[in-house]
Structures are given as C-alpha cells and as structure tokens.
Write a protein that holds these residues in place. Structure first.
Motif, PDB file in Angstrom:
ATOM      1  N   ARG A 137       0.901  -1.027   0.041  1.00 34.93           N
ATOM      2  CA  ARG A 137       0.001   0.054   0.003  1.00 34.93           C
ATOM      3  C   ARG A 137       0.925   1.116  -0.245  1.00 34.93           C
ATOM      4  NH1 ARG A 137      -3.624  -3.384   3.182  1.00 34.93           N
ATOM      5  NH2 ARG A 137      -2.307  -2.654   4.936  1.00 34.93           N
ATOM      6  N   ALA A 138       2.049   1.162   0.568  1.00 30.94           N
ATOM      7  CA  ALA A 138       2.907   2.407   0.605  1.00 30.94           C
ATOM      8  C   ALA A 138       4.030   2.184  -0.285  1.00 30.94           C
ATOM      9  CB  ALA A 138       3.485   2.349   2.036  1.00 30.94           C
ATOM     10  N   HIS A 139       3.949   1.426  -1.260  1.00 28.17           N
ATOM     11  CA  HIS A 139       5.237   1.196  -2.443  1.00 28.17           C
ATOM     12  C   HIS A 139       4.934   2.372  -3.363  1.00 28.17           C
ATOM     13  CE1 HIS A 139       7.500  -0.900  -5.339  1.00 28.17           C
ATOM     14  NE2 HIS A 139       8.291  -1.110  -4.128  1.00 28.17           N
ATOM     15  N   THR A 140       6.288   3.031  -3.690  1.00 29.05           N
ATOM     16  CA  THR A 140       6.132   4.037  -4.593  1.00 29.05           C
ATOM     17  C   THR A 140       6.004   3.668  -6.118  1.00 29.05           C
ATOM     18  OG1 THR A 140       8.404   4.439  -4.905  1.00 29.05           O
ATOM     19  CG2 THR A 140       7.359   5.466  -3.001  1.00 29.05           C
ATOM     20  N   THR A 141       5.414   4.466  -6.779  1.00 28.77           N
ATOM     21  CA  THR A 141       5.187   3.917  -8.199  1.00 28.77           C
ATOM     22  C   THR A 141       6.673   4.261  -8.946  1.00 28.77           C
ATOM     23  OG1 THR A 141       3.054   4.957  -8.489  1.00 28.77           O
ATOM     24  CG2 THR A 141       4.006   4.764 -10.352  1.00 28.77           C
ATOM     25  N   ALA A 142       7.209   4.984  -8.339  1.00 31.19           N
ATOM     26  CA  ALA A 142       8.637   5.477  -8.870  1.00 31.19           C
ATOM     27  C   ALA A 142       9.609   4.259  -8.811  1.00 31.19           C
ATOM     28  CB  ALA A 142       9.201   6.718  -8.415  1.00 31.19           C
ATOM     29  N   CYS A 143       9.642   3.493  -7.506  1.00 31.48           N
ATOM     30  CA  CYS A 143      10.225   2.539  -7.314  1.00 31.48           C
ATOM     31  C   CYS A 143      10.035   1.411  -8.312  1.00 31.48           C
ATOM     32  CB  CYS A 143       9.981   2.023  -6.038  1.00 31.48           C
ATOM     33  SG  CYS A 143      11.148   0.443  -5.314  1.00 31.48           S
ATOM     34  N   VAL A 145       1.759  -4.044 -16.852  1.00 28.92           N
ATOM     35  CA  VAL A 145       1.537  -3.434 -15.406  1.00 28.92           C
ATOM     36  C   VAL A 145       2.519  -2.094 -15.659  1.00 28.92           C
ATOM     37  CG1 VAL A 145       2.719  -3.561 -13.122  1.00 28.92           C
ATOM     38  CG2 VAL A 145       1.599  -5.613 -14.121  1.00 28.92           C
ATOM     39  N   MET A 146       3.540  -1.989 -16.277  1.00 24.15           N
ATOM     40  CA  MET A 146       4.300  -0.819 -16.483  1.00 24.15           C
ATOM     41  C   MET A 146       3.291   0.441 -16.889  1.00 24.15           C
ATOM     42  SD  MET A 146       8.100  -2.073 -17.213  1.00 24.15           S
ATOM     43  CE  MET A 146       8.824  -0.434 -17.229  1.00 24.15           C
ATOM     44  N   GLU A 147       2.530  -0.027 -17.851  1.00 28.32           N
ATOM     45  CA  GLU A 147       1.740   0.800 -18.587  1.00 28.32           C
ATOM     46  C   GLU A 147       0.807   1.545 -17.596  1.00 28.32           C
ATOM     47  OE1 GLU A 147       0.310   3.589 -21.531  1.00 28.32           O
ATOM     48  OE2 GLU A 147       2.119   2.377 -21.312  1.00 28.32           O
ATOM     49  N   ALA A 148       0.151   0.661 -17.054  1.00 26.10           N
ATOM     50  CA  ALA A 148      -0.768   0.859 -15.901  1.00 26.10           C
ATOM     51  C   ALA A 148      -0.074   2.078 -14.950  1.00 26.10           C
ATOM     52  CB  ALA A 148      -1.409  -0.089 -15.274  1.00 26.10           C
ATOM     53  N   LEU A 149       1.021   1.644 -14.417  1.00 22.53           N
ATOM     54  CA  LEU A 149       1.855   2.591 -13.387  1.00 22.53           C
ATOM     55  C   LEU A 149       2.168   3.624 -14.151  1.00 22.53           C
ATOM     56  CD1 LEU A 149       4.196  -0.062 -12.027  1.00 22.53           C
ATOM     57  CD2 LEU A 149       2.397   0.997 -10.776  1.00 22.53           C
ATOM     58  N   ARG A 150       2.521   4.021 -15.237  1.00 27.66           N
ATOM     59  CA  ARG A 150       2.757   5.252 -15.953  1.00 27.66           C
ATOM     60  C   ARG A 150       1.524   5.990 -16.312  1.00 27.66           C
ATOM     61  NH1 ARG A 150       5.981   1.747 -19.680  1.00 27.66           N
ATOM     62  NH2 ARG A 150       7.975   1.792 -19.061  1.00 27.66           N
ATOM     63  N   GLN A 151       0.303   5.473 -16.309  1.00 27.86           N
ATOM     64  CA  GLN A 151      -0.777   6.259 -16.476  1.00 27.86           C
ATOM     65  C   GLN A 151      -1.211   6.601 -15.320  1.00 27.86           C
ATOM     66  OE1 GLN A 151      -3.462   3.906 -18.779  1.00 27.86           O
ATOM     67  NE2 GLN A 151      -2.214   4.039 -20.760  1.00 27.86           N
ATOM     68  N   ARG A 176      -1.183   8.102  -9.256  1.00 25.31           N
ATOM     69  CA  ARG A 176      -0.640   8.202  -7.722  1.00 25.31           C
ATOM     70  C   ARG A 176       0.812   8.010  -7.807  1.00 25.31           C
ATOM     71  NH1 ARG A 176      -4.591   6.950  -4.460  1.00 25.31           N
ATOM     72  NH2 ARG A 176      -3.053   5.763  -3.002  1.00 25.31           N
ATOM     73  N   GLU A 177       1.423   8.518  -6.597  1.00 26.06           N
ATOM     74  CA  GLU A 177       2.675   8.497  -6.149  1.00 26.06           C
ATOM     75  C   GLU A 177       3.173   7.079  -5.463  1.00 26.06           C
ATOM     76  OE1 GLU A 177       4.579  11.768  -4.586  1.00 26.06           O
ATOM     77  OE2 GLU A 177       3.406  13.212  -5.920  1.00 26.06           O
ATOM     78  N   VAL A 184      -4.458  -5.209 -17.767  1.00 31.39           N
ATOM     79  CA  VAL A 184      -4.492  -4.859 -16.444  1.00 31.39           C
ATOM     80  C   VAL A 184      -4.873  -3.067 -16.320  1.00 31.39           C
ATOM     81  CG1 VAL A 184      -2.427  -3.958 -15.045  1.00 31.39           C
ATOM     82  CG2 VAL A 184      -2.309  -6.168 -16.205  1.00 31.39           C
ATOM     83  N   GLU A 185      -5.511  -2.926 -15.379  1.00 28.44           N
ATOM     84  CA  GLU A 185      -6.165  -1.688 -15.163  1.00 28.44           C
ATOM     85  C   GLU A 185      -6.058  -1.223 -13.708  1.00 28.44           C
ATOM     86  OE1 GLU A 185     -10.191  -1.934 -16.277  1.00 28.44           O
ATOM     87  OE2 GLU A 185     -10.850  -2.832 -14.896  1.00 28.44           O
ATOM     88  N   GLU A 186      -6.095   0.029 -13.409  1.00 29.64           N
ATOM     89  CA  GLU A 186      -5.993   0.575 -12.087  1.00 29.64           C
ATOM     90  C   GLU A 186      -7.400   0.581 -11.520  1.00 29.64           C
ATOM     91  OE1 GLU A 186      -4.331   4.374  -9.510  1.00 29.64           O
ATOM     92  OE2 GLU A 186      -4.248   4.310 -11.716  1.00 29.64           O
ATOM     93  N   VAL A 187      -7.624   0.323 -10.226  1.00 29.42           N
ATOM     94  CA  VAL A 187      -8.930   0.362  -9.601  1.00 29.42           C
ATOM     95  C   VAL A 187      -8.724   1.169  -8.538  1.00 29.42           C
ATOM     96  CG1 VAL A 187      -9.585  -2.013 -10.344  1.00 29.42           C
ATOM     97  CG2 VAL A 187      -8.183  -1.736  -8.294  1.00 29.42           C
TER      98      VAL A 187
END
Length: 103
Positions: A32-38, A69-75, A78-79, A100-103
């Motif tokens: 839950r706390a893991h950063t998108t950048a990481c 997954v990477m595409e969903a993270l880039r879109q 959320r940090e 894969v989609e963000e919810v």
C-alpha cells in the motif's frame, strides 16, 4: 494437470525485487505504501510484479504481464499505493495476463 479457468485478481502492485526484502506479515502494508517510482525502476521492473491483497496474499504475475503493469503504473496519477486489477485467461495451457487496469 489442473483444470485452469480464467481469473480476475486485484491488489496493490509490488515488484518482486522489493517483495523479497519484506517479511511476509508486512506485505499488505508495504504494498500500500510502495512508490510508483520504485516500481518503474529498471531493476524492479526486470524482477516482475505481484499483486498483494488486503490480507497480504500474493498473486505473482507472469513475466509477459510486465509491460501491461508498467503501462498502468505510468498512467496512474498516484505516487504510491497503486491498486491494479488483472484479467488472466488460459492460453497454451497456462494463465496469461490479458488486461491490467487501475482500480
């Protein structure tokens, strides 16, 4: 061989490189706390991804899911704490992530 069925899984995205560093009882909290950048760093992306449920249960995604997954993270805007839903279908006798989609 088990009878495979399509499935939809949902959870907080966590790269496997980071997952390996954490105690099992901290998976949900850490995800839950893991950063998108990481998650998008080279060595993390190369390790692949897992989705971690609220209860800490881990669903490993196959390497072919990484670009999705990477595409969903880039879109995502959320940090940290990106929650994804992955749809997996049976292809060539194995489960393959098809969306894969963000919810």
């Amino acid at each position: 061989m088990p009878d495979l069925h399509p499935e939809t899984i949902e959870g907080w995205v966590l790269d496997i490189a980071c997952l390996r560093k954490y105690p099992r009882d901290e998976y949900a909290e850490r995800a839950r706390a893991h950063t998108t950048a990481c998650s998008l760093m080279g060595h993390c992306a190369e390790s692949g991804y897992a989705l971690v449920g609220d209860d800490g249960r881990v669903a490993l995604l196959e390497p072919q899911a990484t670009p999705r997954v990477m595409e969903a993270l880039r879109q995502s805007d959320r940090e940290a704490g990106v929650r994804l839903r992955a749809r997996r279908e049976v292809r060539d006798g194995a489960l393959e992530t098809v969306t894969v989609e963000e919810v």
